[in-house]
Design a protein around this motif. Structure first.
Motif, mmCIF file in Angstrom:
data_model
loop_
_atom_site.group_PDB
_atom_site.id
_atom_site.type_symbol
_atom_site.label_atom_id
_atom_site.label_comp_id
_atom_site.label_asym_id
_atom_site.label_seq_id
_atom_site.Cartn_x
_atom_site.Cartn_y
_atom_site.Cartn_z
ATOM 1 N N LEU A 332 -8.681 -0.655 -38.772
ATOM 2 C CA LEU A 332 -9.893 -0.022 -39.287
ATOM 3 C C LEU A 332 -10.747 0.375 -38.089
ATOM 4 C CD1 LEU A 332 -11.758 0.663 -41.721
ATOM 5 C CD2 LEU A 332 -12.715 -1.636 -41.460
ATOM 6 N N VAL A 333 -10.884 1.679 -37.850
ATOM 7 C CA VAL A 333 -11.651 2.162 -36.709
ATOM 8 C C VAL A 333 -13.075 2.445 -37.162
ATOM 9 C CG1 VAL A 333 -11.912 3.966 -34.974
ATOM 10 C CG2 VAL A 333 -9.637 3.108 -35.552
ATOM 11 N N ALA A 334 -14.020 1.705 -36.610
ATOM 12 C CA ALA A 334 -15.443 1.907 -36.890
ATOM 13 C C ALA A 334 -16.036 2.777 -35.795
ATOM 14 C CB ALA A 334 -16.161 0.562 -36.962
ATOM 15 N N ARG A 335 -16.825 3.756 -36.195
ATOM 16 C CA ARG A 335 -17.454 4.664 -35.236
ATOM 17 C C ARG A 335 -18.962 4.556 -35.350
ATOM 18 N NH1 ARG A 335 -15.970 9.048 -32.152
ATOM 19 N NH2 ARG A 335 -13.866 8.926 -33.011
ATOM 20 N N SER A 336 -19.619 4.446 -34.198
ATOM 21 C CA SER A 336 -21.066 4.379 -34.140
ATOM 22 C C SER A 336 -21.646 5.782 -34.070
ATOM 23 C CB SER A 336 -21.486 3.563 -32.906
ATOM 24 O OG SER A 336 -22.849 3.708 -32.638
ATOM 25 N N VAL A 337 -22.952 5.901 -34.326
ATOM 26 C CA VAL A 337 -23.595 7.206 -34.234
ATOM 27 C C VAL A 337 -23.558 7.755 -32.812
ATOM 28 C CG1 VAL A 337 -25.119 6.759 -36.187
ATOM 29 C CG2 VAL A 337 -25.886 6.181 -33.885
ATOM 30 N N ASP A 338 -23.383 6.884 -31.805
ATOM 31 C CA ASP A 338 -23.312 7.364 -30.423
ATOM 32 C C ASP A 338 -21.880 7.584 -29.961
ATOM 33 O OD1 ASP A 338 -22.434 4.772 -30.160
ATOM 34 O OD2 ASP A 338 -23.778 4.247 -28.509
#
Length: 534
Positions: A332-338
């Motif tokens: 599960l790849v989580a991506r931040s707003v940055d």
């Protein structure tokens, strides 16, 4: 005498050129600050170059910076970039005095470097290059004006003539006016930037967290031992460690925040905002987080009460099955707003533990520095593979198909927390008085729990410590052992046993690639009691 005057004049030109370069750089940065207010704070040249430097810095250097400076490493990096910029600016000014086009070109090149760095960020758009380009053009233009004025300036008291339209005092006034105007532009940019983030600040201030559908039980009375110097069982938000790559903390407006869940094995893609997430049944759970960069006995671990939605429920709603049930995705790849990416094992998230999309921390909305409005918290995993802050996207994929940010930088793809223990008191090099001395600290093995802690003195036999009450298996546990200290120098060591019966290893390893190991030790010198000679 003529040669002396010539040397003095040359030195003045060099010094004047350096001053022109520095003032031009200041003006360029002020323009960039104003432009960044219209784009986003992360697009400012110092921040963009700093982010690129972080990405390119070898792992060993990063770890050294984290261990030596903690969260101050970001400030030192920014100061270092400004120092380098100042040196380049001074050089451009000196060069411009001798050859104006070359100096102007060098000043403009720094803007190009900033633009390239801004565009290299994982979340960049073409607009992110604008502040750096404005800085380069502004610096080049100001440098041209100042150097032109410098080379035409006549000595004070000399009669005007030819193209020499001002004396050196006039040049000084021009420099002062440029500095003042630049400061005003920079201040306006800062104020506009603050105004741009006012919506995010207001959205957090207005957010009222709903009561949890599944509240956490009260912390057991015996979890916090009454020992001076021991860590607080629940770490206050202001004291909770922060380790990330964000030079500027993202300030996300909760009213516009959205999260998307998609990818392999997702039969029903989901997208929702914060109000929809808060309408779901929320769970409250005490969880200890630990950073993989934490050395043995280090400070990058903390315990908090988190409020959030169960991540496994959301994944099942999207049709996701763990690999053990035939699901095609194991990551599960989580991506931040940055643009930061963290990869978490799907099997771990869906094995029954309280992996959360957290919205609250210790009874209040997440602080901006800790991921407001939503972050991930997964007990039992180091933060670099689980604790994505400022969350914007969840994508299902495989470890074979995609390497997240830290994996591309020599860290292990999966990072289960190792059994660790730490001596909080006495501190290293302390000088307690002989007699009973409380040796105390914390131990953690998230999702396995702590069943035993032992202490030994000077390599002697292990002595079992008294444990504080357990608050589940996902938090650290306090411990204390009363030592009958004798005068002289002594070395104290601690080790823990987790809930499975596995004893913490004494083999010392560094943090890379999947966390440090070894027993924490503290050296103290015990003072003789009253009436005894040292």
């Amino acid at each position: 005498m003529t040669r002396v005057k010539a040397d003095l004049g040359r030195r003045r030109r060099i010094l004047g050129g350096a001053v022109c370069g520095l003032v031009a750089a200041f003006a360029g940065l002020a323009l960039a600050e104003l432009a960044a207010a219209a784009v986003r704070p992360e697009a400012s040249p110092v921040t963009a170059v700093g982010g690129a430097v972080v990405d390119l810095t070898p792992v060993g250097v990063k770890e050294w910076a984290v261990q030596e400076f903690g969260t101050a490493d970001k400030l030192l990096l920014a100061l270092g970039i400004i120092v380098v910029l100042g040196a380049v600016a001074a050089l451009a000014g000196v060069l411009a005095v001798r050859h104006l086009p070359a100096g102007i070109a060098l000043a403009g090149c720094f803007g190009l470097v900033g633009a390239v760095a801004a565009l290299s960020r994982p979340d960049a758009t073409w607009r992110d290059a604008l502040p750096s380009l404005a800085a380069g053009l502004g610096a080049a233009g100001v440098l041209y004006l100042l150097v032109s004025a410098l080379t035409r300036a006549r000595p004070v008291g000399a009669p005007p003539g030819g193209a020499r339209s001002m004396d050196r005092r006039g040049f000084g006034r021009l420099v002062a006016a440029t500095l003042a105007a630049s400061a005003g532009i920079g201040y306006a940019g800062r104020r506009l930037g603050a105004y741009g983030s006012a919506g995010a600040t207001a959205s957090r201030a207005d957010l009222v967290l709903p009561k949890p559908a599944v509240p956490a039980p009260p912390v057991p009375p015996g979890a916090q031992l009454r020992v001076p110097g021991i860590s607080r069982f629940i770490t206050p938000n202001r004291d909770f460690y922060r380790v990330d790559t964000a030079l500027v903390v993202p300030r996300v407006d909760a009213d516009t925040w959205r999260l998307r869940i998609h990818g392999e094995g997702v039969t029903t893609p989901l997208e929702f905002g914060l109000s929809e997430l808060l309408a779901r049944p929320l769970v409250e759970h005490d969880i200890t987080l630990a950073c993989v960069s934490n050395e043995v006995g280090g400070p990058y671990v903390g315990n908090a009460r988190w409020l959030g939605a169960r991540l496994a429920d959301l994944l099942r709603e999207a049709g996701v099955r763990p690999p053990s049930q035939g699901g095609p995705a194991d990551q599960l790849v989580a991506r931040s707003v940055d643009g930061m990416t963290l990869g978490t094992p799907v099997e771990t998230v869906m094995d029954g533990r309280d992996a959360l999309l957290a919205v609250g921390m210790n009874g209040e909305p997440l602080p901006f520095a800790h991921g407001f409005p939503v972050r991930m918290v997964v007990p039992g995993l180091y933060g670099y593979v689980s604790a994505c802050k400022w969350l914007s996207e969840l994508r299902l994929t495989t470890f074979a198909a995609y390497d997240a940010y830290w994996v591309r930088r020599s860290w292990a793809p999966q990072g289960p927390v190792k059994t660790e223990s730490r001596i909080d008191t006495p501190r290293p090099s302390a000088e307690p008085q002989e007699g009973p001395v409380a040796v105390a600290g914390v131990a953690w093995a998230q999702h396995r729990g702590i069943s035993r802690v032992e202490v030994r003195v000077d390599g002697g036999p292990w002595q079992e410590a008294r444990l504080g009450a357990a608050d589940g298996n996902d938090t650290w546990r306090q411990w204390v052992w009363v030592w009958e200290a004798t005068p002289g120098g002594h070395t104290l060591e601690v080790r823990a046993t987790d809930g499975t019966g596995a004893v913490q290893t004494g083999v010392r390893t560094g943090t890379v690639p999947d966390g440090a190991t070894g027993w924490h030790s503290v050296t103290v010198r015990v003072r003789p009691g009253p009436g005894r000679k040292a």
